[in-house]
Design a protein around this motif. Structure first.
Motif, PDB file in Angstrom:
ATOM      1  N   GLU A 269       0.831  -1.203   0.000  1.00  0.00           N
ATOM      2  CA  GLU A 269       0.000   0.000   0.000  1.00  0.00           C
ATOM      3  C   GLU A 269       0.869   1.259   0.000  1.00  0.00           C
ATOM      4  OE1 GLU A 269      -3.122   0.164   2.924  1.00  0.00           O
ATOM      5  OE2 GLU A 269      -3.851  -1.841   2.444  1.00  0.00           O
ATOM      6  N   LEU A 270       1.924   1.204   0.782  1.00  0.00           N
ATOM      7  CA  LEU A 270       2.783   2.388   0.880  1.00  0.00           C
ATOM      8  C   LEU A 270       3.492   2.657  -0.444  1.00  0.00           C
ATOM      9  CD1 LEU A 270       3.435   4.495   2.936  1.00  0.00           C
ATOM     10  CD2 LEU A 270       5.402   3.170   3.655  1.00  0.00           C
ATOM     11  N   VAL A 271       3.932   1.598  -1.104  1.00  0.00           N
ATOM     12  CA  VAL A 271       4.601   1.784  -2.387  1.00  0.00           C
ATOM     13  C   VAL A 271       3.624   2.393  -3.394  1.00  0.00           C
ATOM     14  CG1 VAL A 271       5.582   0.580  -4.383  1.00  0.00           C
ATOM     15  CG2 VAL A 271       6.375   0.038  -2.073  1.00  0.00           C
ATOM     16  N   MET A 272       2.400   1.889  -3.403  1.00  0.00           N
ATOM     17  CA  MET A 272       1.385   2.459  -4.305  1.00  0.00           C
ATOM     18  C   MET A 272       1.210   3.951  -4.040  1.00  0.00           C
ATOM     19  SD  MET A 272      -2.019   0.276  -5.079  1.00  0.00           S
ATOM     20  CE  MET A 272      -2.303  -0.418  -3.457  1.00  0.00           C
ATOM     21  N   LEU A 273       1.155   4.276  -2.747  1.00  0.00           N
ATOM     22  CA  LEU A 273       0.931   5.670  -2.393  1.00  0.00           C
ATOM     23  C   LEU A 273       2.106   6.561  -2.769  1.00  0.00           C
ATOM     24  CD1 LEU A 273      -0.663   5.218   1.130  1.00  0.00           C
ATOM     25  CD2 LEU A 273      -1.726   6.441  -0.771  1.00  0.00           C
TER      26      LEU A 273
ATOM     27  N   TYR B 100      -1.422  14.197   1.859  1.00  0.00           N
ATOM     28  CA  TYR B 100      -1.769  13.420   0.653  1.00  0.00           C
ATOM     29  C   TYR B 100      -2.189  12.000   1.034  1.00  0.00           C
ATOM     30  CZ  TYR B 100      -0.418   9.954  -2.851  1.00  0.00           C
ATOM     31  OH  TYR B 100      -0.375   8.858  -3.653  1.00  0.00           O
ATOM     32  N   ILE B 101      -1.420  11.372   1.903  1.00  0.00           N
ATOM     33  CA  ILE B 101      -1.726   9.988   2.264  1.00  0.00           C
ATOM     34  C   ILE B 101      -3.084   9.908   2.962  1.00  0.00           C
ATOM     35  CG2 ILE B 101      -1.046   8.041   3.741  1.00  0.00           C
ATOM     36  CD1 ILE B 101       1.840   8.636   3.112  1.00  0.00           C
ATOM     37  N   VAL B 102      -3.285  10.806   3.919  1.00  0.00           N
ATOM     38  CA  VAL B 102      -4.561  10.779   4.649  1.00  0.00           C
ATOM     39  C   VAL B 102      -5.720  10.965   3.682  1.00  0.00           C
ATOM     40  CG1 VAL B 102      -5.963  12.016   6.327  1.00  0.00           C
ATOM     41  CG2 VAL B 102      -3.559  11.569   6.824  1.00  0.00           C
ATOM     42  N   LYS B 103      -5.565  11.944   2.810  1.00  0.00           N
ATOM     43  CA  LYS B 103      -6.634  12.228   1.864  1.00  0.00           C
ATOM     44  C   LYS B 103      -6.896  11.029   0.953  1.00  0.00           C
ATOM     45  CE  LYS B 103      -7.731  15.333  -1.947  1.00  0.00           C
ATOM     46  NZ  LYS B 103      -7.305  16.507  -2.698  1.00  0.00           N
TER      47      LYS B 103
END
Lengths: 356, 505
Positions: A174-178, A228-231
C-alpha cells in the motif's frame, strides 16, 4: 532569494492578504490558531492549505522572515503597522521558487492538520513493531512515547490476527502504491523518517543533509506527504484497507469545526435565545458571542444569518465588498455610511467565504 | 541463592551488581532502606526484583516525567504488563479509568504532584502497598543539588499511606543530604546501604586550554581520536548544535545533537540512533542522559563547567557502564566559571521579581496554580521572568496567598542561591586542585579512595596513548544510509526480513 517554504508561505499570504491583514494574521494562520478570525482568514483569502502547517512558528521567526523579505525588496511596508504589500519582484521570486520547489500536491492544513500527526504517530510505531517482529526482534524501545498511541497500536495488533510477515508485506504494497506518484524528495523523506529494526529514523536535519535541502523544507514536504496519504486512503478505503484503518476511527470524531465555546453558543441559538441573552447567561461579552456567531456562520453552511442582517443589507455589503475588492471592514463600513455594524459586515463576509 | 535464581528468571542476569543484593535483602527483611548506588548500576532492580517476591503493589515516585516513562518502558520491554504511569499526560477519563483499576497493577509510577490529588491518594489508600519507592530521593533535600519543593511533602504522603515499607534511592548524596532524606521521609533508624560513587574504570582528566579556539580544536581532536561512542556536554543548546555541525564539517560524520528545545520526535530519533550505534557522538545539554542505558559509552567530555560535583559525577557516570576502560575529559578555559554562575542565578527569581510578581498575583483572583496562560505571559514579560522562574514562583505559592508568601520565598531563594554557589565553589576548587582528583571527589562524598587505579586522573598521571590503546574500540556501528539509496529498497529492508526478500528472488 527565497530559500524556504516558510518564507514562500509568508510571501504568498502577504500577496493574498493584499494589505488587509497584519503579519500576525499570518502568524496565527501558519501556527494554526483555532480562532474564528484565523479560520475565516484562511477561507476568505484562499490560504487554508497553510493552516497549521508550521505549528512551531514563533512570532520572532515570522518577524525575522519579514525582515529578510523586506531586505530582498520582495515586500513593502504599508502605513498600517505590521502590514505589508508584495512587490513585483516579490511576485517573480515567489513564482520562481514554486517552479523549482512545487508545493506538495494535496497539502491542505485546514482539512488534515488534526489527522496527520496522529496518523503518523500510529503508522511509525506500527511499522517499527512489524519490522521488529519480522526480523525476529522480541523487544525494542518504542519510537513513540505517547501512551495513547502505544495503546492504539497494541490494540490494533491484538485485533488483527493476520500473519505478521504477510501484514508487513501488505503495508509495504500500500505504501509503495501511495508513494510511487510522489516527487523523489518526498518519497525519500518519508521512508528515511521511518524507524525499523535495524535503524532508527533520521531527523529532519540529517535527511536535509542527505538530500541537500534545508531541514525546515524536509519537514514541510513531509507534512504535504502526510496530507496526501490521509486524503488518498480515506477516499479509497478499498484500495488501501490497511493504511486507511489507521485513521478510520478519527474521521467519525470529526465534528463540525467549531471551537467549543462557539458550539455552546450555537446550542443557545438553537434554543431560540437572543444574542444579548446568551451573553448574559454565559457571562461573556456581547462581542465574544458575536465572534461565535461569525464563526458559526462561516463553518455551518445551513446557518441562516437573517435574524442578524436583513437580506437587503447583506446584498449591499456584498456589492460594496466586491466593488472595492476589499475585505477590510473599516472601508466597507465607511462606504455604506455606517448603516451596518462591524458584526453585520463580518457575518456577511463570513457567508461569502462560504460561497467562494 | 534464591535471590540469584529470581534474578536469572525475571531479569536474565546471573549476578548482582554492587549493593543491589544488600538493598534487596534489607527490604525483604522488612527494613526501610536508603540506598545510594551509582548511576547506571541498576538502581531500579532494587525495587523491581522484590516486587516479584513481595507480590503486592509497588508505588514509585519519580521527579521527572521522562525518567518515569523510561523506567516503565524498560519494564514493559522485559514483558511486564502490569505497569502504569500516572502523570499529567493522561486525560481526566483515562486517569479515572486507571484509578478504578489501580489494584491490577504491579508497578505504579507517579509524579509527586499526582499525590497531591485527592482522587489519587484515596485510590492509593485502598491498595495494599508492598513497597513505596522514592526515586532520586536527594530531590527532597534543600542541601541537595536538585531540590524539588514538590518532594517536600513526600513524608506526609507516606504517613498518610500508613507508612509502608520504603526505599529511598539516590545516585549521589552527601552525608548531609542523606541525613536530610531520612528525616524528611520519616525514616530515621532505617538501613543505609551506600556503595562507593567511585567508578574506577573512568579516568578523570581536566585539561586547561588557553582560548576558546583551542577548546574547539581539542574537541575535534578528541572526537576523532576516540574510537568508541561519547557524549559531549554543553550548558548551551546553541553551542551543542553548532559544535555538532562543526564536527560534521570536519569530517566526523556520526555526530548528532540533543537538547530540550528540540521537538519530541526529533529528540527520540537521536536518542535511539545513539543507542543503536547509528551515531557515535552526541553533543548534548544536561537534558540528555537521564534514563538512557547505553553500556558502551567510552568518553564524556565537558565543554562547559557543570554546576557542582553531584552533577559532574552523574554526567561522567554515563561512561563505561560495561565496566570497560573509559575516560572523562573536562576542558577548561579561563573565564568559564562565569557561565554556570550566571545560569545558577537565572534559575531562580531575583528579590524584585519575587516581590513584584507576588503583588501582581495578589491583584488577580486566580489561584497561582491555575493562572491562565495569557496572564502568565503577561507576568513573564512585565518582570522579564524566564520559564523556569515563573514555574518556580507559581509552584512555590501553590494555593497560598501571594502577598503572604513573598517574604518566605525571598528568604528561601536567597538560601538556595547560597547553596548553589557553595556547590559550584566546591567544584571550582576541585578542578583547580593539583591533588588526586578521584581522592578529592570521594572526600566530597565522605568516602576514601580504596584501590590503586592505573588510569586514575591527570594529576596522578597516566599515558593517554596507552589508555586509548586499552579502550575497547569496536562498537556495533550499524550501516549509515549511504549517499545513494533507493526508497523502495530501504522500505523493503524495514518491512521484510532478509530471508523473505531472498525467497522472492
Amino acid at each position: 532569494m527565497i530559500t524556504s517554504y516558510f518564507q514562500a508561505a509568508i510571501l504568498q499570504c502577504i500577496e493574498r492578504f493584499a494589505g488587509q491583514r497584519s503579519i500576525y494574521g499570518i502568524y496565527h494562520l501558519l501556527k494554526g490558531k483555532k480562532s474564528s478570525q484565523t479560520i475565516q482568514d484562511g477561507q476568505l483569502f484562499d490560504l487554508s492549505i497553510f493552516f497549521a502547517v508550521f505549528p512551531d512558528a514563533k512570532r520572532s521567526s515570522i518577524e525575522k522572515a519579514i525582515n529578510e523579505l523586506r531586505q530582498y525588496g520582495y515586500i513593502n511596508k504599508l502605513d498600517a503597522e505590521y502590514h505589508y504589500h508584495i512587490t513585483s519582484s516579490g511576485k517573480d521570486s515567489l513564482e520562481q521558487f514554486y517552479l523549482e520547489n512545487p508545493l506538495p500536491a494535496d497539502l491542505d492544513g485546514w482539512q488534515f492538520h488534526s489527522f496527520a500527526p496522529v496518523f503518523w504517530d500510529r503508522f511509525t510505531l506500527l511499522v517499527q513493531s512489524l519490522s521488529n517482529i519480522v526480523h525476529g526482534v522480541k523487544s525494542f524501545y518504542p519510537i513513540q512515547k505517547n501512551w495513547n498511541v502505544q495503546q492504539w497500536v497494541k490494540a490494533y495488533l491484538r485485533r488483527e490476527h493476520t500473519e505478521r510477515t504477510y501484514m508487513a508485506a501488505k503495508f509495504y504494497e500500500e505504501l509503495v502504491m501511495l508513494l510511487e506518484t510522489r516527487q523523489p524528495n518526498e518519497r525519500d523523506i518519508f521512508v528515511l523518517k521511518l524507524t525499523g529494526s535495524r535503524r532508527a529514523g533520521y531527523t529532519n536535519e540529517q535527511i536535509g543533509r542527505m538530500i541537500g535541502i534545508p531541514a525546515a523544507n524536509v519537514r514541510f514536504l513531509f507534512t504535504g506527504t502526510l496530507h496526501y496519504i490521509v486524503k488518498t486512503v480515506l477516499a479509497n478505503e478499498d484500495k488501501y484497507p490497511r493504511i486507511s484503518a489507521l485513521i478510520g476511527d478519527l474521521t467519525g470524531l470529526e465534528e463540525k469545526p467549531l471551537t467549543n465555546s462557539a458550539r455552546v453558543t450555537l446550542k443557545y441559538i438553537n434554543d431560540g435565545r437572543e444574542l444579548p441573552e446568551i451573553a448574559q447567561i454565559r457571562r461573556l461579552k456581547i462581542s465574544t458571542i458575536e465572534d461565535h456567531i461569525v464563526e458559526i456562520a462561516f463553518s455551518l453552511k445551513d446557518f441562516s444569518i437573517e435574524r442578524y442582517v436583513s437580506d437587503d443589507l447583506a446584498a449591499v455589503i456584498i456589492k460594496v465588498a466586491a466593488d472595492l475588492r476589499t475585505k477590510q471592514l473599516k472601508e466597507i463600513k465607511q462606504q455604506i455610511d455606517h448603516t451596518a455594524s462591524y458584526f453585520q459586515i463580518r457575518l456577511v463576509l463570513a457567508k461569502m467565504g462560504d460561497i467562494a | 541463592m534464591i535471590l540469584e535464581s529470581m534474578l536469572q528468571k525475571h531479569f536474565g542476569f546471573s549476578s548482582f551488581r554492587a549493593g543491589q543484593k544488600e538493598v534487596i535483602a534489607s527490604l525483604l527483611g522488612g527494613q526501610c532502606t536508603l540506598a545510594m548506588l551509582p548511576t547506571g548500576s541498576g538502581k531500579s532492580l532494587c525495587y523491581q526484583l522484590p516486587a516479584y517476591i513481595i507480590n503486592k503493589t509497588i508505588v514509585i515516585v519519580s521527579p521527572l516525567l521522562s525518567l518515569m516513562q523510561d523506567q516503565a518502558e524498560q519494564l514493559k520491554m522485559r514483558g511486564e504488563k502490569k505497569v502504569i504511569t500516572l502523570n499529567s499526560f493522561l486525560s481526566p477519563q483515562q486517569k479515572q479509568a486507571a484509578l478504578k483499576q489501580l489494584g491490577n497493577y504491579r508497578f505504579i509510577f507517579l509524579s509527586p504532584e499526582m499525590l497531591r490529588m485527592r482522587s489519587v491518594m484515596s485510590a492509593l489508600k485502598r491498595l495494599d502497598i508492598g513497597l513505596f519507592v522514592v526515586d532520586e530521593a536527594h530531590c527532597i533535600s534543600q542541601w541537595g543539588y536538585d531540590f524539588r519543593p514538590d518532594y517536600l511533602n513526600l513524608g506526609g504522603f507516606r504517613a498518610a499511606l500508613g507508612e509502608p515499607l520504603t526505599l529511598a534511592l539516590t545516585a549521589s548524596a552527601t552525608a548531609e543530604v542523606r541525613k536530610d532524606i531520612l528525616e524528611k521521609l520519616g525514616l530515621n533508624g532505617s538501613n543505609q546501604i551506600i556503595t562507593s560513587i567511585d567508578r574506577s574504570n573512568i579516568a578523570i582528566t581536566v585539561e586547561k586550554v588557553a582560548s576558546y579556539e583551542d577548546k574547539l580544536e581539542r574537541v575535534i581532536q578528541v572526537a576523532s581520536e576516540m574510537k568508541g561512542s561519547g557524549i559531549i556536554y554543553f550548558s548551551s543548546k546553541k553551542l551543542a548544535e553548532s559544535v555538532a555541525a562543526m564536527l560534521t564539517e570536519k569530517g566526523i560524520n556520526d555526530v548528532g545533537y540533543y537538547h530540550g528545545g528540540m521537538e519530541q520526535e526529533q529528540r527520540m530519533l537521536i536518542q535511539q540512533q545513539f543507542l543503536g550505534g547509528q551515531i557515535r557522538i552526541i553533543c548534548a545539554t544536561s537534558a540528555f542522559g537521564m534514563g538512557i542505558n547505553k553500556e558502551d559509552v567510552r568518553f564524556v567530555v565537558h565543554f562547559h563547567l557543570p554546576m557542582g560535583m553531584e552533577a559532574y559525577v552523574q554526567e561522567i557516570g554515563r561512561a563505561g557502564r560495561d565496566g570497560k576502560q573509559s575516560i572523562a575529559i573536562l576542558i577548561y578555559c579561563e573565564g568559564d566559571e562565569g557561565l554556570p554562575l550566571r545560569l545558577a542565578e537565572q534559575e531562580l527569581p531575583t528579590d524584585i521579581q519575587i516581590i513584584e510578581s507576588c503583588r501582581f498575583l495578589s491583584h488577580h483572583d486566580h489561584k497561582p496554580s491555575q493562572l491562565p496562560k495569557s496572564l502568565q505571559l503577561d507576568l513573564m514579560s512585565k518582570f522579564s521572568l524566564n520559564e523556569t522562574q515563573i514555574r518556580f514562583i507559581l509552584a512555590f505559592i501553590k494555593d497560598g496567598n501571594p502577598a503572604e508568601k513573598a517574604e518566605e520565598m525571598r528568604v528561601y531563594v536567597q538560601n538556595r542561591k547560597l547553596i548553589k554557589q557553595d556547590k559550584f565553589t566546591a567544584f571550582y576548587h576541585w578542578f583547580q586542585s593539583s591533588n588526586c582528583r578521584r581522592e578529592l571527589l570521594l572526600t566530597y562524598f565522605q568516602e576514601e579512595k580504596q584501590e590503586i587505579i592505573p588510569y586514575c586522573c591527570d594529576n596522578c598521571g597516566f599515558s593517554i596513548t596507552r589508555l586509548l590503546e586499552e579502550m575497547p574500540g569496536e562498537i556495533n556501528q550499524s550501516s549509515n544510509g549511504g549517499l545513494y539509496f533507493s526508497w523502495k529498497k530501504e522500505l523493503e529492508a524495514i518491512l521484510f526480513s532478509k530471508r523473505a526478500v531472498n525467497d522472492e528472488k
